[in-house]
Write an enzyme that holds these catalytic residues in place. Structure first.
Site, mmCIF file in Angstrom:
data_model
loop_
_atom_site.group_PDB
_atom_site.id
_atom_site.type_symbol
_atom_site.label_atom_id
_atom_site.label_comp_id
_atom_site.label_asym_id
_atom_site.label_seq_id
_atom_site.Cartn_x
_atom_site.Cartn_y
_atom_site.Cartn_z
ATOM 1 N N HIS A 262 0.823 -1.207 0.000
ATOM 2 C CA HIS A 262 0.000 0.000 0.000
ATOM 3 C C HIS A 262 0.861 1.262 0.000
ATOM 4 C CE1 HIS A 262 -3.784 2.133 0.530
ATOM 5 N NE2 HIS A 262 -3.139 2.949 1.340
ATOM 6 N N HIS A 299 -4.415 5.065 10.391
ATOM 7 C CA HIS A 299 -3.359 6.059 10.491
ATOM 8 C C HIS A 299 -3.851 7.268 11.282
ATOM 9 C CE1 HIS A 299 -5.559 6.677 6.704
ATOM 10 N NE2 HIS A 299 -5.272 7.965 6.796
ATOM 11 N N ASP A 305 -5.417 17.985 9.156
ATOM 12 C CA ASP A 305 -6.810 17.579 8.972
ATOM 13 C C ASP A 305 -6.952 17.033 7.559
ATOM 14 O OD1 ASP A 305 -7.267 18.581 11.478
ATOM 15 O OD2 ASP A 305 -8.668 20.156 10.867
ATOM 16 N N HIS A 335 -7.796 7.283 12.146
ATOM 17 C CA HIS A 335 -8.937 6.853 11.340
ATOM 18 C C HIS A 335 -8.443 5.822 10.340
ATOM 19 C CE1 HIS A 335 -7.270 9.915 8.603
ATOM 20 N NE2 HIS A 335 -7.844 9.223 7.637
#
Length: 384
Positions: A262, A299, A305, A335
């Site tokens: 990934h 992560h 943000d 998240h």
């Protein structure tokens, strides 16, 4: 965009006499950034661009902010917004900070004036609709998937050709560029860049307007909206050249960078602004290591943000989002994929998602007008 372009008639030297057929002078305007040390273009007008007959303030541009509560993940369903107006007055600002403001628009009325943002560059992402970006630099046709990059100080108008129009707008308080790591010392995009100059569209048609009358140009300056009336059409340029002008890049022309495992979000970066980046998530092959996990790992945004605007497709790491969803994952909270999405991704070889991401390095604030669009349960959507 740092490559030279010219349109129309220009003299063979800068700052010399350039006369009309009647013998009078064309009016030269140097339009540059960073106190003449940044990029610039030189435009030649029929009329003095300083000649204003009326000036007035219309309103403050800033949008009221919500009273802050618990730091949490947010989800706004933008297709539920009943947005009207034109492409400027119809903007609904959702997230803002000192560097950038993020808005949506679904305009139903034409622009009967011109607009100029004098506080910074803009990106208008075209989710739906076709038309022409009319500017002082010429015309730039647009279609779904286009990023329209409009530099500070550009006088423009969106001429919408479609019945349905929807935009995601990124208003910067500074300069928007291509990522520095993809450019050589001359500004050329290098071989490892996910797009190149061939993918970029620039104005190719310059219409010089000679009409006289009353023409309004609305200007965003000092976070306020002002109105200026001219006695001549503001798009009266007969020629220009330089490095500062609007340009278009379509998200479908972004070539994704993939790997055997990934890849982190920076491989999707498309633009850079002051304290923020813009990334493009496009259809791509998944990782090809035999034991790879295509879904992203959990992560933490330690100092940024993360905002995602979902355009279309199957969003493999999320549930409950839809076309037009806008999510914000703030700094301070980890998240990642929703329950079941990690296992479900194993063995898959491709994703068809299309989304625009904005990562900001200063906290974003939610506007009061965004609250009517919020999915209040999103913070708890990771529960089993």
């Amino acid at each position: 965009m740092p490559f030279y372009h010219q349109l129309g008639q220009i003299p063979n030297k800068r700052h010399i006499q350039f006369r009309k057929p009647d013998g009078s002078l064309y009016l030269e305007q140097v339009m540059g950034t960073k106190g003449f040390s940044g990029i610039q273009s030189i435009l030649y007008h029929l009329n003095p661009p300083t000649q204003v007959s009326t000036a007035k303030k219309i309103r403050d541009w800033a949008t009221p902010i919500e009273q802050e509560g618990a730091n949490r993940h947010r989800h706004f369903i933008t297709f539920e917004a009943k947005i009207e107006g034109d492409p400027i007055d119809g903007r609904l600002h959702l997230l803002v900070n000192e560097d950038v403001a993020l808005a949506i628009a679904k305009p139903v009325e034409p622009m009967n004036y011109f607009f100029r943002n004098s506080d910074g560059d803009e990106i208008i992402f075209v989710h739906q609709g076709e038309g022409i970006l009319e500017t002082v630099f010429g015309e730039l046709p647009y279609r779904p998937g286009d990023y329209l990059v409009i530099p500070v100080g550009t006088t423009y108008r969106l001429e919408m050709k479609s019945k349905e129009n929807r935009f995601f707008i990124i208003e910067s308080f500074g300069e928007i560029t291509t990522p520095k790591r993809y450019r050589n010392e001359h500004g050329q995009l290098m071989e490892h860049s996910p797009f190149c100059e061939r993918d970029i569209r620039v104005p190719t048609k310059l219409n010089t307007h000679t009409e006289l009358g009353k023409f309004e140009v609305r200007v965003k300056a000092r976070n306020q909206l002002h109105s200026y009336i001219y006695d001549f059409h503001p798009l009266d340029v007969v020629g220009w050249d330089g490095y500062l002008y609007p340009w278009a890049f379509n998200i479908d022309d972004f070539e994704p960078i993939t790997g055997s495992i990934h890849q982190p979000p920076p491989v999707h970066q498309t633009f850079a602004g002051p304290n923020f980046v813009v990334c493009s998530f496009v259809p791509r092959m998944y990782d090809y290591h035999p034991e790879s996990i295509p879904a992203p790992y959990y992560h933490s945004n330690v100092n940024s943000d993360e905002v995602l605007y979902y355009v279309k497709g199957n969003f493999m790491s999320r549930r409950g989002v839809q076309e037009g969803s806008l999510t914000m994952h703030p700094s301070g909270l980890p998240h990642g994929p929703h329950p079941g999405k990690i296992e479900a991704s194993i063995g898959k070889d491709r994703t068809e998602e299309l989304a625009v991401m904005v990562d900001t390095f200063r906290p974003l604030k939610v506007t009061k007008q965004a609250l009517a669009l919020e999915d209040q349960n999103y913070m708890y959507s990771w529960l089993p």
